[in-house]
Design an enzyme around this catalytic site. Sequence first.
Site, short mmCIF file in Angstrom:
data_model
loop_
_atom_site.label_atom_id
_atom_site.label_comp_id
_atom_site.label_asym_id
_atom_site.label_seq_id
_atom_site.Cartn_x
_atom_site.Cartn_y
_atom_site.Cartn_z
N ARG A 83 0.86 -1.18 0.00
CA ARG A 83 0.00 0.00 0.00
C ARG A 83 0.89 1.23 0.00
NH1 ARG A 83 -2.12 0.59 5.36
NH2 ARG A 83 -0.81 2.43 5.53
N HIS A 88 -3.69 4.36 4.65
CA HIS A 88 -4.79 3.40 4.75
C HIS A 88 -6.07 4.05 4.23
CE1 HIS A 88 -7.18 0.12 6.33
NE2 HIS A 88 -7.97 1.01 6.90
N TYR A 130 4.18 5.46 11.27
CA TYR A 130 4.47 4.07 11.61
C TYR A 130 5.32 3.31 10.58
CZ TYR A 130 0.25 3.43 8.69
OH TYR A 130 -0.68 3.48 7.69
#
Length: 401
Positions: free
Chosen positions: A293, A297, A306
């Site tokens: 990805r 998100h 993160y």
Amino acid sequence: MVGTPAARAGASRPEHEVPLRAEGVLTDGGPDTVRFLDAEGNRLQTDEANAPYAKIVEDMTPDDAQRLYRDLVLVRRIDAEGHALQRQGELGLWPSLLGQEAAQVGAGRAMRKQDYAFPGYREHGVAWCRDVPPENLLGMFRGVNHGGWDSNSHNFHLYTIVIGNQMLHATGYAMGIQRDGDVGTGDPERDAAVMAFTGDGGTAQGDYNEALVFASVANAPLVFFVQNNQWAISEPNYKQFRIPPYQRARGFGFPGVRVDGNDVLAVYAVTKAALDAARDGQGPTLIEAFTYRMGAHTTSDDPTKYRSAAEVDIWREKDPIKRMRGFMETKGYADATFFDQIDQEADELAARIRVACQQMPNPELPTMFDDIYVEPHPVIEAERTEFVAYHASFEQEGAQS
């Protein structure tokens, strides 16, 4: 004593539980991964992993390659426009598929007209392959409709926001196809299969695992398609599962395959083989598309909190569009004029859906109570009446003042 509960209780964290984000773990699916193109688009040699699917790729024509490339470019542009529209306040939310185009296009184009897809909420590329107008996707995230398309007209179910819930829906539908006798007849116009899409995070849900149990024992004509994009929101894979999703299929009693999710040829071939087997009555298959990805998100997420920029840079070199274009140029399947025409078509598509999004009318307030039940429901009708009266009271107060 190493394996006893007492020994484990006092032991330090096992070495295999340490988060491994190094080469071969993050960026490569390992020797079991089905792959036909390298990062530059060069055709790889036939090996043990890709040999069962090689003929499917070899039978593909230059026209097939051009169609897949067109899909990849247009799907990415739809996604980019959705992201931009959200940032400009036109959409409430947008879940990007950037980097996952090959996984979705390859799977979507392997389906036949009579097959049925059950998506999560990021499957814009599958929606494109099922002829769902992209404007309809935007309408849902703009909040002006209940989903935006007729599922049965496209054999593409509405998006499912509840993580993993669609896997059970797909299993039930596949069992219904089976009971209708539309599996294993030998008629290519009749035999059908179902595809259920989720991400790696969805594999931790109870619904997902229950669906695998039911599909297995019923020998349902179903392909589970897990897009392993390495991150379940902000959780890395090692916090989601101890062994890869494709290996877990064996424990449920059916085959699992890992495919390079950035190689559209490999995804198409693996998915076609799995769907053919399902339609033939051979039961379910789990496909793990090993991809990444590239974006957040959703637009409410900040992935810089993160994951590292270096990790993203590694995967940028594996870009599915760059890979497919390299393959086509090497093979002489397309020239500069073709690529320019596709880019121009992408610009025109983006302009079209932008205008359509901005011109979508707001729904009448009472329509939020429509289509909740098939037949009129007294509680819903009472709530509708109360809702309308409540809003009308503000208009009355404004008129009096």
